[in-house]
Design a protein around this motif. Structure first.
Motif, PDB file in Angstrom:
ATOM      1  N   ASN A   1       0.948   2.789  -6.969  1.00 59.11           N
ATOM      2  CA  ASN A   1       1.296   2.729  -8.381  1.00 59.11           C
ATOM      3  C   ASN A   1       2.186   1.506  -8.617  1.00 59.11           C
ATOM      4  O   ASN A   1       3.113   1.237  -7.842  1.00 59.11           O
ATOM      5  N   LEU A   2       1.932   0.784  -9.706  1.00 62.64           N
ATOM      6  CA  LEU A   2       2.631  -0.492  -9.910  1.00 62.64           C
ATOM      7  C   LEU A   2       4.123  -0.320 -10.192  1.00 62.64           C
ATOM      8  O   LEU A   2       4.924  -1.200  -9.880  1.00 62.64           O
ATOM      9  N   LEU A   3       4.498   0.823 -10.754  1.00 63.28           N
ATOM     10  CA  LEU A   3       5.930   1.051 -10.987  1.00 63.28           C
ATOM     11  C   LEU A   3       6.627   1.405  -9.673  1.00 63.28           C
ATOM     12  O   LEU A   3       7.768   0.997  -9.427  1.00 63.28           O
ATOM     13  N   VAL A   4       5.914   2.137  -8.836  1.00 62.40           N
ATOM     14  CA  VAL A   4       6.468   2.435  -7.504  1.00 62.40           C
ATOM     15  C   VAL A   4       6.647   1.121  -6.738  1.00 62.40           C
ATOM     16  O   VAL A   4       7.660   0.900  -6.072  1.00 62.40           O
ATOM     17  N   MET A   5       5.646   0.248  -6.881  1.00 63.92           N
ATOM     18  CA  MET A   5       5.743  -1.064  -6.210  1.00 63.92           C
ATOM     19  C   MET A   5       6.988  -1.822  -6.685  1.00 63.92           C
ATOM     20  O   MET A   5       7.757  -2.336  -5.865  1.00 63.92           O
TER      21      MET A   5
ATOM     22  N   SER B   1       0.856  -1.201   0.000  1.00 62.86           N
ATOM     23  CA  SER B   1       0.000   0.000   0.000  1.00 62.86           C
ATOM     24  C   SER B   1       0.885   1.242   0.000  1.00 62.86           C
ATOM     25  O   SER B   1       2.044   1.188   0.430  1.00 62.86           O
ATOM     26  N   VAL B   2       0.314   2.336  -0.482  1.00 59.03           N
ATOM     27  CA  VAL B   2       1.110   3.538  -0.742  1.00 59.03           C
ATOM     28  C   VAL B   2       1.900   3.995   0.484  1.00 59.03           C
ATOM     29  O   VAL B   2       3.070   4.350   0.390  1.00 59.03           O
ATOM     30  N   ASP B   3       1.259   3.941   1.666  1.00 62.28           N
ATOM     31  CA  ASP B   3       1.947   4.418   2.863  1.00 62.28           C
ATOM     32  C   ASP B   3       2.346   3.264   3.788  1.00 62.28           C
ATOM     33  O   ASP B   3       2.590   3.465   4.983  1.00 62.28           O
ATOM     34  N   SER B   4       2.409   2.066   3.240  1.00 57.66           N
ATOM     35  CA  SER B   4       2.830   0.868   3.975  1.00 57.66           C
ATOM     36  C   SER B   4       2.028   0.631   5.255  1.00 57.66           C
ATOM     37  O   SER B   4       2.561   0.233   6.280  1.00 57.66           O
ATOM     38  N   THR B   5       0.706   0.870   5.171  1.00 63.12           N
ATOM     39  CA  THR B   5      -0.131   0.632   6.356  1.00 63.12           C
ATOM     40  C   THR B   5      -1.094  -0.536   6.174  1.00 63.12           C
ATOM     41  O   THR B   5      -1.604  -1.082   7.159  1.00 63.12           O
TER      42      THR B   5
ATOM     43  N   ASP C   1       8.074  -7.372 -10.285  1.00 65.32           N
ATOM     44  CA  ASP C   1       7.188  -6.396 -10.923  1.00 65.32           C
ATOM     45  C   ASP C   1       5.733  -6.867 -10.830  1.00 65.32           C
ATOM     46  O   ASP C   1       5.437  -7.885 -10.196  1.00 65.32           O
ATOM     47  N   ALA C   2       4.853  -6.115 -11.499  1.00 68.52           N
ATOM     48  CA  ALA C   2       3.415  -6.421 -11.406  1.00 68.52           C
ATOM     49  C   ALA C   2       3.128  -7.866 -11.831  1.00 68.52           C
ATOM     50  O   ALA C   2       2.309  -8.550 -11.209  1.00 68.52           O
TER      51      ALA C   2
END
Ligand code: HEC
Ligand code: HEC
Length: 336
Positions: free
Chosen positions: A131-135, A57-61, A158-159
């Motif tokens: 975002n999948l690239l951020v992941m 998740s975006v903020d690792s929560t 990757d995704a």
């Protein structure tokens, strides 16, 4: 058997690419495993780590396990689950019981393959919002994930690799040992008590008519039906119509999988019915009138004591062994 050792930080970790031993009841059909995603011990283990990993998740929560909890049959106990930054989604969390058998996913059938499914919650604004690239970049700093993706998929984490590994893990969510299964498939006539047996006869009989829609190993025919929840869908979730844009699909949802149903309250796509009593009252009162309501709902006839028997039967679909299995317990430290 092909297995090899890779280095994960300080300690060596074994990656076993042999086929995962998925045990199904012999009466049950095989599950569909895509050729480009063989289910190995290593891919299932990788998927398990991801399932509990909040970095998705975006903020690792928020991890997948936040909304899919074993004690609630891998659903959630709230009407609508909370995603990142306290955002509320618009549907009640899905149970993951026997998800490998579903022909399509989500209550409106909007997702076709389990192998790509996980990208939906990961990207969804109200769920994990990543975002999948951020992941990919985030996981490209994790040596263990780099190694696992490389050995299993010959790619970066990757995704493609992440969603396939999660799908491998989700395919292990097989529940087939409830009292109902012992009664029906195991030939154990004592597995259901008297109330449950009466409920069983009602469920599959012509007065309550539940099995018109709730049939097969997951107690669903996987069709989209309007079961009369609302008279008017203005401003509401129109279900299948969101996918097809066809007004005839207004208020139609996939007939629910009833496995472990006693654990997955509240009920219906929006979690609007708090308990099984209110579900049975809904059917006993024939729901609301709507042009697309399936006419069978109006033909259901059940007395108050029959409602109790039906609830007892639904409780016999709870598979304690499944929800308590160590396969679904987090075994690795939480990753950040
Ligand atoms: C914020 C809560 C939330 C998070 C986080 C979440 N889910 Fe879900 N999940 C839901 C909801 C709500 C549904 C039901 C959606 C629907 O029916 O349209 C669902 C449905 C599903 C389904 C489909 C079940 C079915 O019956 O069709 C699968 C599979 C699934 N989730 C897997 C995952 C995985 C894997 C992750 C992590 C990558 C994840 N979920 C993260 C809330 C969440
Ligand atoms: C015409 C088809 C049909 C019939 C008949 C029917 N159902 Fe359903 N049932 C559905 C649909 C469709 C849903 C999902 C509705 C939604 O998601 O809003 C559902 C949902 C449910 C749920 C809630 C599942 C969840 O995960 O929230 C329960 C419990 C249930 N039905 C039990 C029964 C029982 C017991 C009977 C018989 C008295 C019955 N149903 C008869 C179509 C039917």
């Amino acid at each position: 058997m092909s297995s090899l050792f890779i280095s994960c930080g300080q300690k060596d970790h074994k990656l076993d690419k042999s086929i995962y031993p998925l045990e199904l009841r012999k009466e049950w059909p095989e599950i569909d495993i895509p050729v480009n995603n063989p289910m190995s011990i290593a891919s299932v283990e990788f998927g398990k780590q991801l399932f509990f990993d909040r970095r998705l998740s975006v903020d690792s929560t928020v991890s997948c396990a936040n909304c899919h909890k074993s004690e609630f049959g891998f659903a959630d106990a709230t009407p609508l689950s909370v995603g990142v930054k306290g955002r509320l989604g618009f549907r009640n969390s899905g149970s993951l019981t026997n998800v490998a058998y579903l022909p399509y996913f989500n209550r409106d059938g909007g997702v076709r393959t389990l192998d790509r499914f996980s990208l939906v919650p990961i990207e969804d604004h109200d769920e994990m919002n990543l975002n999948l690239l951020v992941m990919r970049d985030r996981f490209s700093e994790d040596q263990s994930y780099i190694d696992q993706a490389k050995v299993i998929y010959n790619r970066r984490p990757d995704a493609f690799a992440i969603s396939r590994a999660l799908a491998s893990y989700l395919r292990t969510f097989i529940s087939d040992n409830s009292p109902y299964d012992k009664y029906v498939y195991g030939g154990d006539s004592t597995a259901l008590n008297e109330n449950q047996k009466r409920g069983y006869d009602l469920f599959f009989g012509n007065k309550a008519k539940c099995s018109t829609c709730h049939t097969g190993i997951n107690l669903t025919n996987y069709q989209f039906e309007n079961n009369g929840l609302y008279a008017n869908y203005n401003g509401k979730d129109r279900g299948r119509q969101r996918v097809t844009d066809n007004p005839d699909d207004e208020g139609k949802f996939r007939v629910a999988n009833l496995r472990n149903i006693a654990l997955t309250a509240p009920y219906m796509h929006d979690g609007s019915l708090p308990d099984l009593e209110s579900v049975l009252d809904h059917y006993g009162n024939h729901g609301s009138n709507h042009a697309m309501k399936n006419s069978i709902i109006d033909q259901i006839i059940i007395t108050d004591s029959e409602k109790q028997d039906l609830i007892s039967f639904l409780e016999a679909l709870t598979d304690i062994e499944f929800i308590q299995s160590s396969k679904f317990k987090r075994t690795i430290p939480i990753k950040f």
